[in-house]
Design an enzyme around this catalytic site. Structure first.
Site, PDB file in Angstrom:
ATOM      1  CB  SER A 229       4.285 -57.314  28.770  1.00 31.09           C
ATOM      2  OG  SER A 229       4.817 -56.328  29.601  1.00 31.09           O
TER       3      SER A 229
ATOM      4  CD  GLU B 103       1.615 -60.628  29.148  1.00 27.53           C
ATOM      5  OE1 GLU B 103       1.747 -61.156  30.331  1.00 27.53           O
ATOM      6  OE2 GLU B 103       0.774 -60.698  29.440  1.00 27.53           O
TER       7      GLU B 103
ATOM      8  NE  ARG C 268      -0.558 -60.417  32.841  1.00 28.98           N
ATOM      9  CZ  ARG C 268      -1.015 -59.887  33.733  1.00 28.98           C
ATOM     10  NH1 ARG C 268      -2.269 -59.574  34.756  1.00 28.98           N
ATOM     11  NH2 ARG C 268      -0.735 -58.271  33.550  1.00 28.98           N
TER      12      ARG C 268
HETATM   13  C1  LIG Z   1      -0.305 -52.742  22.837  1.00 28.17           C
HETATM   14  C2  LIG Z   1       0.098 -53.932  24.360  1.00 28.17           C
HETATM   15  C3  LIG Z   1      -0.037 -53.797  25.288  1.00 28.17           C
HETATM   16  C4  LIG Z   1      -0.756 -54.951  25.921  1.00 28.17           C
HETATM   17  N1  LIG Z   1      -1.054 -54.306  27.365  1.00 28.17           N
HETATM   18  C5  LIG Z   1      -1.020 -55.809  28.372  1.00 28.17           C
HETATM   19  C6  LIG Z   1      -1.310 -54.636  29.807  1.00 28.17           C
HETATM   20  O1  LIG Z   1      -1.578 -53.912  29.832  1.00 28.17           O
HETATM   21  N2  LIG Z   1      -1.451 -55.961  30.117  1.00 28.17           N
HETATM   22  C7  LIG Z   1      -1.888 -57.665  29.760  1.00 28.17           C
HETATM   23  O2  LIG Z   1      -2.745 -58.195  30.617  1.00 28.17           O
HETATM   24  N3  LIG Z   1      -2.135 -58.294  28.428  1.00 28.17           N
HETATM   25  C8  LIG Z   1      -1.573 -56.558  27.519  1.00 28.17           C
HETATM   26  N4  LIG Z   1      -1.215 -56.838  26.239  1.00 28.17           N
HETATM   27  C9  LIG Z   1      -1.312 -58.434  25.689  1.00 28.17           C
HETATM   28  C10 LIG Z   1      -2.978 -58.663  25.057  1.00 28.17           C
HETATM   29  O3  LIG Z   1      -3.970 -57.124  24.735  1.00 28.17           O
HETATM   30  C11 LIG Z   1      -3.766 -59.658  26.301  1.00 28.17           C
HETATM   31  O4  LIG Z   1      -3.497 -60.653  26.434  1.00 28.17           O
HETATM   32  C12 LIG Z   1      -5.142 -60.032  25.736  1.00 28.17           C
HETATM   33  O5  LIG Z   1      -5.912 -60.951  26.934  1.00 28.17           O
HETATM   34  C13 LIG Z   1      -5.250 -60.718  24.854  1.00 28.17           C
HETATM   35  O6  LIG Z   1      -6.170 -61.033  24.556  1.00 28.17           O
HETATM   36  P1  LIG Z   1      -6.894 -61.052  22.363  1.00 28.17           P
HETATM   37  O7  LIG Z   1      -8.550 -61.033  22.499  1.00 28.17           O
HETATM   38  O8  LIG Z   1      -5.536 -60.386  21.824  1.00 28.17           O
HETATM   39  O9  LIG Z   1      -6.637 -62.284  23.011  1.00 28.17           O
HETATM   40  P2  LIG Z   1      -5.882 -63.377  21.830  1.00 28.17           P
HETATM   41  O10 LIG Z   1      -4.533 -63.040  21.902  1.00 28.17           O
HETATM   42  O11 LIG Z   1      -6.250 -63.456  20.180  1.00 28.17           O
HETATM   43  O12 LIG Z   1      -5.174 -64.413  22.442  1.00 28.17           O
HETATM   44  C14 LIG Z   1      -4.584 -65.068  23.079  1.00 28.17           C
HETATM   45  C15 LIG Z   1      -5.325 -66.514  23.448  1.00 28.17           C
HETATM   46  O13 LIG Z   1      -6.374 -66.572  24.478  1.00 28.17           O
HETATM   47  C16 LIG Z   1      -7.139 -67.790  23.692  1.00 28.17           C
HETATM   48  N5  LIG Z   1      -8.944 -67.057  23.674  1.00 28.17           N
HETATM   49  C17 LIG Z   1      -9.164 -66.038  22.280  1.00 28.17           C
HETATM   50  N6  LIG Z   1     -10.330 -65.742  22.650  1.00 28.17           N
HETATM   51  C18 LIG Z   1     -10.702 -66.750  23.385  1.00 28.17           C
HETATM   52  C19 LIG Z   1     -12.021 -67.560  23.464  1.00 28.17           C
HETATM   53  N7  LIG Z   1     -12.809 -66.714  23.162  1.00 28.17           N
HETATM   54  N8  LIG Z   1     -12.298 -68.266  24.825  1.00 28.17           N
HETATM   55  C20 LIG Z   1     -10.452 -69.223  24.908  1.00 28.17           C
HETATM   56  N9  LIG Z   1      -9.784 -69.025  24.611  1.00 28.17           N
HETATM   57  C21 LIG Z   1      -9.380 -67.353  23.661  1.00 28.17           C
HETATM   58  C22 LIG Z   1      -6.702 -67.479  22.137  1.00 28.17           C
HETATM   59  O14 LIG Z   1      -6.575 -69.018  21.992  1.00 28.17           O
HETATM   60  C23 LIG Z   1      -4.769 -67.746  22.938  1.00 28.17           C
HETATM   61  O15 LIG Z   1      -4.938 -68.736  23.364  1.00 28.17           O
HETATM   62  C24 LIG Z   1      -1.362 -56.032  25.412  1.00 28.17           C
HETATM   63  C25 LIG Z   1      -0.610 -56.146  24.258  1.00 28.17           C
HETATM   64  C26 LIG Z   1      -0.645 -55.036  23.157  1.00 28.17           C
HETATM   65  C27 LIG Z   1      -0.271 -55.117  21.184  1.00 28.17           C
END
Ligand SMILES: Cc1cc2nc3c(=O)[nH]c(=O)nc-3n(C[C@H](O)[C@H](O)[C@H](O)COP(=O)(O)OP(=O)(O)OC[C@H]3O[C@@H](n4cnc5c(N)ncnc54)[C@H](O)[C@@H]3O)c2cc1C
Length: 308
Positions: free
Chosen positions: A229, A300, A181
């Site tokens: 998580s 996280e 992570r």
């Molecule tokens: C129901 C559910 C289940 C999940 N299961 C998992 C799992 O199994 N494993 C897991 O690892 N995570 C899981 N997550 C968490 C989430 O899916 C991950 O952390 C995912 O990577 C977040 O991506 P996002 O595009 O939504 O980023 P965001 O949540 O929008 O942003 C997260 C971070 O990334 C940065 N960011 C976003 N896009 C960019 C970019 N283009 N360039 C630079 N920085 C950027 C943002 O500024 C922020 O700091 C889950 C979440 C939910 C709601």
């Protein structure tokens, strides 16, 4: 800066954003609750949807020149946004092209991870099935090295295109110091523009079966709004959800937020949770777990705006 000068700047900035991104792509005082999977968060002063990489480069140059804060938001699936909102520009990347050449798949940062998983299946490419059902954009996934079932996105990654210090450059996976992570992108701010993955040729029936298996495992996850998580696994063999459950915190509720009885590392929004409700639970869990195990849990999820 005087209030008048500040307001003038805001007015100019609004006009500039509309000129650059198109008026229909600029939202003012936009509730972050609508853009995060927790469904909490107050208004963002500006939220802009960026359709082209070149517009992004120009936008970032302008904001950095003005020293005006910005935040790249993916699906908001790992973000806890402040009840007070965000006094800056929230940037949503809306370029989402996916293509491949043999076993190499390229995806724009704004593409959904699920779209990449489906694309791989449709082209009989295996190696991405584990990511079935993770709500993420490619940018967010690559930034924080999302993972599941003993896989991480860095396992598939070859190179990443980033916007850093005004220039678009390509970094290899090895330059990004990937860990659980974590990536170097979190320490040295850079915006992910797109990513290149290496997969393998596979069998469509087998790939589909794997994806269905993963989707079935995920069906046991809580259905209420959450950010997945909340806490990182502090060390191998320390299962955060299990420890929280053993400490009797399953179902612990503050306001509209609750430790999910289904999965104790999830905090869920029962309908009217605030950021503050969720924070109270986070602090309580951290205190309780530390008191009983000596381990301080690290979150996280990423905080957006004034969260304290
Ligand atoms: C129901 C559910 C289940 C999940 N299961 C998992 C799992 O199994 N494993 C897991 O690892 N995570 C899981 N997550 C968490 C989430 O899916 C991950 O952390 C995912 O990577 C977040 O991506 P996002 O595009 O939504 O980023 P965001 O949540 O929008 O942003 C997260 C971070 O990334 C940065 N960011 C976003 N896009 C960019 C970019 N283009 N360039 C630079 N920085 C950027 C943002 O500024 C922020 O700091 C889950 C979440 C939910 C709601």
């Amino acid at each position: 800066m005087t209030k008048a000068a500040y307001l003038l700047t805001m007015d100019l900035l609004e006009n500039y954003l509309k000129h650059l991104c198109g008026a229909e792509n600029v939202k003012i005082n936009e509730p972050l609750a609508q853009w995060t999977t927790f469904h909490v968060g107050g208004p963002a002063r500006f939220l802009v949807i960026v359709n082209h990489k070149d517009i992004l480069r120009r936008l970032i140059s302008a904001l950095e020149y003005l020293e005006f804060p910005y935040f790249i938001l993916g699906m908001g699936a790992n973000v806890l946004a402040s009840d007070l909102g965000y006094d800056g520009v929230i940037i949503k990347l809306n370029f989402k092209n996916i293509e491949h050449n043999d076993v190499f798949v390229y995806a724009d940062a704004g593409a959904k991870l699920g779209a990449v998983v489906n694309y791989a299946r449709d082209h009989k490419l295996t190696g991405f099935e584990w990511a079935t059902g993770i709500p993420a954009t490619v940018g967010g996934a690559v930034y924080m090295n999302c993972g599941a079932f003993d896989h991480s996105i860095s396992d598939n990654l070859v190179m990443v295109d980033v916007l850093q210090n005004g220039a678009i450059k390509t970094l290899t996976r090895n330059q990004l110091d990937y860990d659980y992570r974590h990536s170097r992108l979190m320490d040295e701010p850079a915006i992910v523009i797109g990513a290149y993955f290496r997969l393998n040729h596979g069998d469509l029936t087998e790939i589909t079966k794997q994806m269905q298996m993963i989707a079935a495992k995920r069906r046991h996850h809580p259905k209420e709004p959450s950010a997945g998580s909340v806490f990182k696994r502090p060390k191998d063999g320390f299962y955060v959800g299990k420890v929280i459950e053993e400490l009797g915190l399953s179902g612990y509720t503050v306001g509209g937020a609750q430790i999910s009885p289904q999965h104790c590392n999830f905090i869920v929004n029962l309908g009217n949770a605030t950021c503050n409700d969720i924070l109270q639970i986070i602090y309580y869990v951290q205190d309780t777990v530390e008191k009983h195990t000596g381990v301080l849990l690290e979150t996280e999820i990423i905080f957006l705006g004034k969260v304290e």
